[in-house]
Design a protein around this motif. Structure first.
Motif: not given
Length: 248
Positions: A105-110
């Motif tokens: 989730l942290l890596a999914a910027r949007s």
């Protein structure tokens, strides 16, 4: 004869200093759009510094880094990432105290919630790396080395990226995990994702690379097709000090 692919990423006469040390001595490198470019070389040749300079983690002291028509020189790391570039460092860069799910989730910027991540893309990642789904709620720090590497790559591709910079993804991994990683990268190549990959495992490089650049002493000393380098043992020995065939 096909025209050469236009580079998505270009480095022109790039120098990088880290403190008093002059690490990159005029790197010239083109990464063709839609291909996987291997960056090879002995330890200390400047490969990791090249990736970190592209990402803006270290700033070039001279020369130009351009990506998809834009000048990256002097840009901050968040600004570089916002252009669609993801970096998987050698130490993987995962958050050990967070779960696999929270890392993704942290890596999914949007995405603000896990539900905001494209379900089809998530299922595709699970198909590449089943361990990600299996250990979804486990702390990332409890994963094996191979599973952590899978998580690091999964984080980089959780959203579509134009360019992936990956530093030694096979380092320290068991042969079965390496085979899984090769299969995943082959599938990634089919998505038109451009990849610049630093690697010491030459069999890994031979199986995946389209083009290759070899570094020595902070410069690119050879550029060409990976297939041609894989077939030329004399060139391998001259550039790398050993042959690919001896390390299969």
């Amino acid at each position: 004869m096909n025209a050469p692919l236009s580079p998505l990423l270009s480095l022109e006469d790039v120098h990088t200093h880290i403190g008093a040390y002059h690490i990159l001595h005029g790197v010239d490198l083109d990464v063709p759009r839609g291909q996987l470019t291997m960056l090879l070389g002995r330890n200390g040749a400047g490969k990791t510094t090249t990736l970190r300079t592209i990402m803006g983690l270290w700033q070039a002291s001279q020369g130009r880094v351009s990506f998809d028509g834009q000048d990256l020189t002097g840009k901050s790391t968040p600004d570089v990432a916002a252009l669609g570039i993801a970096y998987v460092p050698e130490n993987m860069g995962i958050f050990a105290d967070l779960s696999v799910k929270e890392n993704m989730l942290l890596a999914a910027r949007s995405a603000r919630r896990i539900e905001d991540i494209d379900t089809t893309r998530l299922e595709w990642i699970f198909s590449l790396f089943p361990a990600i789904k299996k250990f979804w709620l486990h702390p990332a720090g409890k994963l094996s080395g191979g599973q952590k590497q899978m998580l690091a790559v999964s984080r980089a591709i959780v959203e579509p990226r134009k360019l992936l910079l990956i530093d030694e993804p096979s380092k320290g991994l068991a042969p079965a995990i390496i085979a899984n990683m090769i299969a995943a990268f082959r599938e990634l190549k089919q998505t038109d994702t451009t990849i610049l990959l630093v690697e010491q495992n030459f069999n890994f490089a031979r199986q995946l690379g389209d083009t290759v650049a070899v570094m020595d002493d902070g410069k690119v000393v050879h550029r060409g097709s990976m297939a041609e380098l894989a077939e030329d043992e004399a060139l391998q020995t001259r550039l790398l000090g050993l042959s690919l065939t001896a390390h299969q």
